[in-house]
Design a protein around this motif. Structure first.
Motif, PDB file in Angstrom:
ATOM      1  N   VAL A   1     -10.856 -53.883 -59.144  1.00  0.00           N
ATOM      2  CA  VAL A   1     -11.412 -53.379 -57.879  1.00  0.00           C
ATOM      3  C   VAL A   1     -11.121 -54.372 -56.763  1.00  0.00           C
ATOM      4  O   VAL A   1     -11.343 -55.582 -56.908  1.00  0.00           O
ATOM      5  CB  VAL A   1     -12.932 -53.141 -57.982  1.00  0.00           C
ATOM      6  N   ASN A   2     -10.628 -53.846 -55.655  1.00  0.00           N
ATOM      7  CA  ASN A   2     -10.419 -54.625 -54.434  1.00  0.00           C
ATOM      8  C   ASN A   2     -11.786 -54.883 -53.797  1.00  0.00           C
ATOM      9  O   ASN A   2     -12.474 -53.943 -53.387  1.00  0.00           O
ATOM     10  CB  ASN A   2      -9.518 -53.826 -53.482  1.00  0.00           C
ATOM     11  N   HIS A   3     -12.190 -56.158 -53.727  1.00  0.00           N
ATOM     12  CA  HIS A   3     -13.583 -56.459 -53.383  1.00  0.00           C
ATOM     13  C   HIS A   3     -13.675 -57.762 -52.592  1.00  0.00           C
ATOM     14  O   HIS A   3     -13.075 -58.766 -52.963  1.00  0.00           O
ATOM     15  CB  HIS A   3     -14.402 -56.595 -54.677  1.00  0.00           C
ATOM     16  N   ARG A   4     -14.432 -57.695 -51.500  1.00  0.00           N
ATOM     17  CA  ARG A   4     -14.753 -58.904 -50.739  1.00  0.00           C
ATOM     18  C   ARG A   4     -16.270 -58.971 -50.629  1.00  0.00           C
ATOM     19  O   ARG A   4     -16.894 -58.071 -50.068  1.00  0.00           O
ATOM     20  CB  ARG A   4     -14.077 -58.870 -49.359  1.00  0.00           C
ATOM     21  N   ASN A   5     -16.851 -60.011 -51.141  1.00  0.00           N
ATOM     22  CA  ASN A   5     -18.307 -60.080 -51.236  1.00  0.00           C
ATOM     23  C   ASN A   5     -18.950 -60.235 -49.858  1.00  0.00           C
ATOM     24  O   ASN A   5     -18.640 -61.162 -49.117  1.00  0.00           O
ATOM     25  CB  ASN A   5     -18.726 -61.251 -52.121  1.00  0.00           C
ATOM     26  N   LEU A   6     -19.857 -59.326 -49.532  1.00  0.00           N
ATOM     27  CA  LEU A   6     -20.608 -59.389 -48.279  1.00  0.00           C
ATOM     28  C   LEU A   6     -22.107 -59.487 -48.531  1.00  0.00           C
ATOM     29  O   LEU A   6     -22.901 -59.412 -47.598  1.00  0.00           O
ATOM     30  CB  LEU A   6     -20.325 -58.139 -47.427  1.00  0.00           C
ATOM     31  N   ARG A   7     -22.478 -59.668 -49.783  1.00  0.00           N
ATOM     32  CA  ARG A   7     -23.893 -59.697 -50.123  1.00  0.00           C
ATOM     33  C   ARG A   7     -24.465 -61.095 -49.933  1.00  0.00           C
ATOM     34  O   ARG A   7     -23.746 -62.095 -50.010  1.00  0.00           O
ATOM     35  CB  ARG A   7     -24.108 -59.238 -51.569  1.00  0.00           C
ATOM     36  N   THR A   8     -25.761 -61.145 -49.727  1.00  0.00           N
ATOM     37  CA  THR A   8     -26.453 -62.431 -49.562  1.00  0.00           C
ATOM     38  C   THR A   8     -27.420 -62.712 -50.704  1.00  0.00           C
ATOM     39  O   THR A   8     -28.146 -63.703 -50.672  1.00  0.00           O
ATOM     40  CB  THR A   8     -27.239 -62.454 -48.239  1.00  0.00           C
ATOM     41  N   ASP A   9     -27.405 -61.821 -51.738  1.00  0.00           N
ATOM     42  CA  ASP A   9     -28.345 -61.993 -52.851  1.00  0.00           C
ATOM     43  C   ASP A   9     -27.691 -62.583 -54.089  1.00  0.00           C
ATOM     44  O   ASP A   9     -28.313 -62.635 -55.153  1.00  0.00           O
ATOM     45  CB  ASP A   9     -29.007 -60.660 -53.206  1.00  0.00           C
ATOM     46  N   GLY A  10     -26.421 -63.018 -53.969  1.00  0.00           N
ATOM     47  CA  GLY A  10     -25.736 -63.635 -55.097  1.00  0.00           C
ATOM     48  C   GLY A  10     -25.136 -62.653 -56.084  1.00  0.00           C
ATOM     49  O   GLY A  10     -24.455 -63.075 -57.026  1.00  0.00           O
ATOM     50  N   LYS A  11     -25.350 -61.358 -55.904  1.00  0.00           N
ATOM     51  CA  LYS A  11     -24.827 -60.366 -56.845  1.00  0.00           C
ATOM     52  C   LYS A  11     -23.417 -59.953 -56.418  1.00  0.00           C
ATOM     53  O   LYS A  11     -23.189 -58.861 -55.893  1.00  0.00           O
ATOM     54  CB  LYS A  11     -25.762 -59.161 -56.915  1.00  0.00           C
ATOM     55  N   THR A  12     -22.490 -60.855 -56.657  1.00  0.00           N
ATOM     56  CA  THR A  12     -21.129 -60.678 -56.170  1.00  0.00           C
ATOM     57  C   THR A  12     -20.400 -59.524 -56.840  1.00  0.00           C
ATOM     58  O   THR A  12     -19.348 -59.107 -56.365  1.00  0.00           O
ATOM     59  CB  THR A  12     -20.324 -61.966 -56.374  1.00  0.00           C
ATOM     60  N   TRP A  13     -20.922 -59.016 -57.948  1.00  0.00           N
ATOM     61  CA  TRP A  13     -20.260 -57.929 -58.669  1.00  0.00           C
ATOM     62  C   TRP A  13     -20.628 -56.562 -58.101  1.00  0.00           C
ATOM     63  O   TRP A  13     -20.160 -55.536 -58.583  1.00  0.00           O
ATOM     64  CB  TRP A  13     -20.644 -57.988 -60.151  1.00  0.00           C
ATOM     65  N   LEU A  14     -21.479 -56.518 -57.057  1.00  0.00           N
ATOM     66  CA  LEU A  14     -21.875 -55.265 -56.435  1.00  0.00           C
ATOM     67  C   LEU A  14     -21.258 -55.135 -55.054  1.00  0.00           C
ATOM     68  O   LEU A  14     -21.030 -56.129 -54.362  1.00  0.00           O
ATOM     69  CB  LEU A  14     -23.400 -55.184 -56.302  1.00  0.00           C
ATOM     70  N   SER A  15     -20.988 -53.898 -54.645  1.00  0.00           N
ATOM     71  CA  SER A  15     -20.590 -53.654 -53.267  1.00  0.00           C
ATOM     72  C   SER A  15     -21.854 -53.597 -52.417  1.00  0.00           C
ATOM     73  O   SER A  15     -22.947 -53.903 -52.885  1.00  0.00           O
ATOM     74  CB  SER A  15     -19.807 -52.341 -53.173  1.00  0.00           C
ATOM     75  N   LYS A  16     -21.737 -53.186 -51.182  1.00  0.00           N
ATOM     76  CA  LYS A  16     -22.880 -53.200 -50.273  1.00  0.00           C
ATOM     77  C   LYS A  16     -23.013 -51.858 -49.577  1.00  0.00           C
ATOM     78  O   LYS A  16     -22.121 -51.436 -48.852  1.00  0.00           O
ATOM     79  CB  LYS A  16     -22.726 -54.315 -49.233  1.00  0.00           C
ATOM     80  N   MET A  17     -24.109 -51.175 -49.834  1.00  0.00           N
ATOM     81  CA  MET A  17     -24.437 -49.940 -49.121  1.00  0.00           C
ATOM     82  C   MET A  17     -25.587 -50.272 -48.177  1.00  0.00           C
ATOM     83  O   MET A  17     -26.760 -50.123 -48.502  1.00  0.00           O
ATOM     84  CB  MET A  17     -24.838 -48.848 -50.112  1.00  0.00           C
ATOM     85  N   ASP A  18     -25.241 -50.797 -47.021  1.00  0.00           N
ATOM     86  CA  ASP A  18     -26.235 -51.304 -46.080  1.00  0.00           C
ATOM     87  C   ASP A  18     -25.949 -50.687 -44.718  1.00  0.00           C
ATOM     88  O   ASP A  18     -24.968 -51.024 -44.061  1.00  0.00           O
ATOM     89  CB  ASP A  18     -26.161 -52.834 -46.021  1.00  0.00           C
ATOM     90  N   LEU A  19     -26.791 -49.745 -44.324  1.00  0.00           N
ATOM     91  CA  LEU A  19     -26.586 -49.067 -43.043  1.00  0.00           C
ATOM     92  C   LEU A  19     -27.483 -49.675 -41.975  1.00  0.00           C
ATOM     93  O   LEU A  19     -28.594 -50.107 -42.271  1.00  0.00           O
ATOM     94  CB  LEU A  19     -26.920 -47.576 -43.209  1.00  0.00           C
ATOM     95  N   PRO A  20     -27.020 -49.724 -40.704  1.00  0.00           N
ATOM     96  CA  PRO A  20     -25.759 -49.160 -40.223  1.00  0.00           C
ATOM     97  C   PRO A  20     -24.567 -50.117 -40.304  1.00  0.00           C
ATOM     98  O   PRO A  20     -23.475 -49.786 -39.850  1.00  0.00           O
ATOM     99  CB  PRO A  20     -26.074 -48.862 -38.752  1.00  0.00           C
ATOM    100  N   GLN A  21     -24.756 -51.317 -40.885  1.00  0.00           N
ATOM    101  CA  GLN A  21     -23.686 -52.316 -40.881  1.00  0.00           C
ATOM    102  C   GLN A  21     -22.401 -51.817 -41.539  1.00  0.00           C
ATOM    103  O   GLN A  21     -21.299 -52.195 -41.149  1.00  0.00           O
ATOM    104  CB  GLN A  21     -24.156 -53.599 -41.580  1.00  0.00           C
ATOM    105  N   ILE A  22     -22.542 -50.959 -42.551  1.00  0.00           N
ATOM    106  CA  ILE A  22     -21.365 -50.525 -43.283  1.00  0.00           C
ATOM    107  C   ILE A  22     -20.381 -49.784 -42.382  1.00  0.00           C
ATOM    108  O   ILE A  22     -19.179 -49.811 -42.596  1.00  0.00           O
ATOM    109  CB  ILE A  22     -21.762 -49.647 -44.492  1.00  0.00           C
ATOM    110  N   THR A  23     -20.880 -49.162 -41.314  1.00  0.00           N
ATOM    111  CA  THR A  23     -19.993 -48.434 -40.414  1.00  0.00           C
ATOM    112  C   THR A  23     -19.195 -49.373 -39.518  1.00  0.00           C
ATOM    113  O   THR A  23     -18.223 -48.961 -38.906  1.00  0.00           O
ATOM    114  CB  THR A  23     -20.788 -47.448 -39.548  1.00  0.00           C
ATOM    115  N   VAL A  24     -19.608 -50.627 -39.440  1.00  0.00           N
ATOM    116  CA  VAL A  24     -18.818 -51.638 -38.736  1.00  0.00           C
ATOM    117  C   VAL A  24     -17.738 -52.171 -39.653  1.00  0.00           C
ATOM    118  O   VAL A  24     -16.620 -52.474 -39.226  1.00  0.00           O
ATOM    119  CB  VAL A  24     -19.722 -52.790 -38.244  1.00  0.00           C
ATOM    120  N   GLU A  25     -18.051 -52.257 -40.944  1.00  0.00           N
ATOM    121  CA  GLU A  25     -17.124 -52.835 -41.914  1.00  0.00           C
ATOM    122  C   GLU A  25     -15.992 -51.881 -42.295  1.00  0.00           C
ATOM    123  O   GLU A  25     -14.847 -52.292 -42.474  1.00  0.00           O
ATOM    124  CB  GLU A  25     -17.889 -53.200 -43.192  1.00  0.00           C
ATOM    125  N   MET A  26     -16.306 -50.591 -42.435  1.00  0.00           N
ATOM    126  CA  MET A  26     -15.354 -49.637 -43.011  1.00  0.00           C
ATOM    127  C   MET A  26     -14.029 -49.532 -42.277  1.00  0.00           C
ATOM    128  O   MET A  26     -12.973 -49.505 -42.917  1.00  0.00           O
ATOM    129  CB  MET A  26     -15.994 -48.249 -43.120  1.00  0.00           C
TER     130      MET A  26
END
Length: 417
Positions: free
Chosen positions: A288-313
């Motif tokens: 999986v093509n992945h760049r960690n944006l999480r702040t909880d240390g769970k680097t193996w998860l993506s981030k579903m965080d709105l509305p920020q995700i619409t800036v990232e996509m």
């Protein structure tokens, strides 16, 4: 997932994959025409051959014109039409990045839609329209074939297969049957048997086709196989698809479809949906093509965080957003006369339906299914470009010509060393 998974949906676990998970740093490869690239690929070809790999299949669909995010189904069950976005900040913007017509993904020429034909004309059209963006081009596959086989007395066969790109349950299930029938024919044509291996590299939802195929390949007499075949034959009682099912059904029952050949699978950017059954396949790796944006240390998860995700996509800031968002509840819509059959297959394969359930599954943020080795890679395709054709929301990087050497290095190092 259990042995004899019997078509259960993946559990969508957020737990650390533990020893299954590894990370790899992207390194800029030498030019594909350079002596260094040729020599490196030649060495990898020798290692693959020594491991018993006799055939490599590059399996892919199309991103344009296929509703790759599956907004058709989400809109059908409500979406914004019934106010489901109330209380979820930024959801309307997110859906606009996913919906055909507003997501920046141009349609195929002439309004071509799935099912796509696995023929040279369609492959040539895709190559001319999107190049190697989420597309294993004929040129790339041929380049790999020649490079891998430079020093081999018995060459490894490399083939390109285009699945129908029908991003719904009925389409994927029928594609799994066609694929197994194709593998049956290749085993016979190539005179393959015990000790030989077939390696499939599957991009995107082609990996979901293989997840279904893994359940069909279960050596035990699972009940779901007959149920699925009955549903598919009822939907299409005559024609080539019915004939394919009739050919593979007895061979799956007696365990002879692959004639003892091990089927190794590598998926690239496949959403977490159907559960895998490892009992009838060989090695399994998910990339999986992945760049960690999480702040909880769970680097193996993506981030579903709105509305920020619409800036990232728009610049694929967090990696592969198609892999993250094309999860349970989303799908392209089948033809009107196939909707009843699709619903019947849906009820067997996926318990999640409705707009809220899609939001729930997306927020699980799973990068990997519960079976197989897991590899996170930053393919360095986030270049701040808002031109979707440059990255297709992070889903295009895996099939680029400049990714082939890197991919093969990871595959050989993790599966055959």
């Amino acid at each position: 997932m259990p042995i004899e998974n019997n078509f259960q949906h993946d559990e969508l676990s957020r737990k650390n994959p533990g020893d299954r998970l590894t990370y790899a740093d992207w390194t800029t490869p030498p030019d594909a025409d350079s002596p260094a690239w040729q020599e490196a690929m030649s060495q990898l070809g020798q290692k693959l051959s020594q491991a018993g790999v006799r055939l490599i299949m590059f399996l892919h669909g199309a991103i344009p014109g296929t509703d790759v995010f599956g907004l058709g189904r989400l809109d059908e069950v409500g979406g914004l039409k019934r106010g489901y976005s109330r209380g979820i900040s930024g959801l309307d913007s997110l859906l606009s990045f996913m919906r055909e017509g507003t997501n920046g993904i141009t349609p195929l020429p002439g309004g071509m839609k799935p099912p796509l034909s696995n023929d040279e004309a369609t492959k040539t059209l895709l190559d001319s329209q999107i190049g190697d963006a989420g597309n294993f081009t004929t040129t790339t596959v041929e380049h790999c074939r020649k490079a891998l086989n430079q020093k081999l007395a018995t060459p490894i066969t490399c083939i390109r297969e285009l699945w129908s790109s029908e991003h719904h349950h009925l389409g994927r299930a029928m594609a799994a049957c066609r694929l197994l029938d194709r593998l049956r024919a290749l085993v016979i044509e190539q005179h393959l048997g015990a000790g030989d291996r077939i390696l499939i590299q599957a991009h995107g939802q082609a990996g979901l086709v293989l997840a279904l195929a893994s359940n069909l390949l279960c050596p035990s007499p699972i009940t779901g196989r007959k149920t699925l075949f009955d549903l598919l034959l009822a939907a299409n009682p005559q024609g080539p698809d019915a004939q394919a099912i009739q050919r593979i059904d007895p061979l799956l029952t007696n365990g002879t479809l692959l004639n003892g050949v091990a089927l190794d699978i590598v998926t690239f950017g496949t959403p977490v949906r159907y559960g895998w059954d490892p009992s009838g396949i060989g090695k399994l790796l998910h990339v999986v093509n992945h760049r960690n944006l999480r702040t909880d240390g769970k680097t193996w998860l993506s981030k579903m965080d709105l509305p920020q995700i619409t800036v990232e996509m728009p610049i694929a800031w967090g990696g592969d957003y198609v892999q993250e968002l094309a999860v349970a509840g989303s799908d392209a819509l089948p033809a009107e006369n196939a909707k009843a059959a699709n619903k019947a297959v849906w009820e067997l394969l996926e318990p999640y339906d409705g707009f809220e359930r899609w939001v729930e599954c997306a927020r699980r943020a799973g990068r990997f299914p519960s079976e197989g080795q897991c590899l996170l890679v930053d393919y360095k395709d986030c270049t701040s470009s808002t031109n979707v054709r440059d990255h297709y929301y992070g889903h295009a990087a895996y099939t680029r010509t400049n990714a082939m050497l890197f991919n093969f290095n990871q595959i050989v190092g993790r599966l055959y060393s």
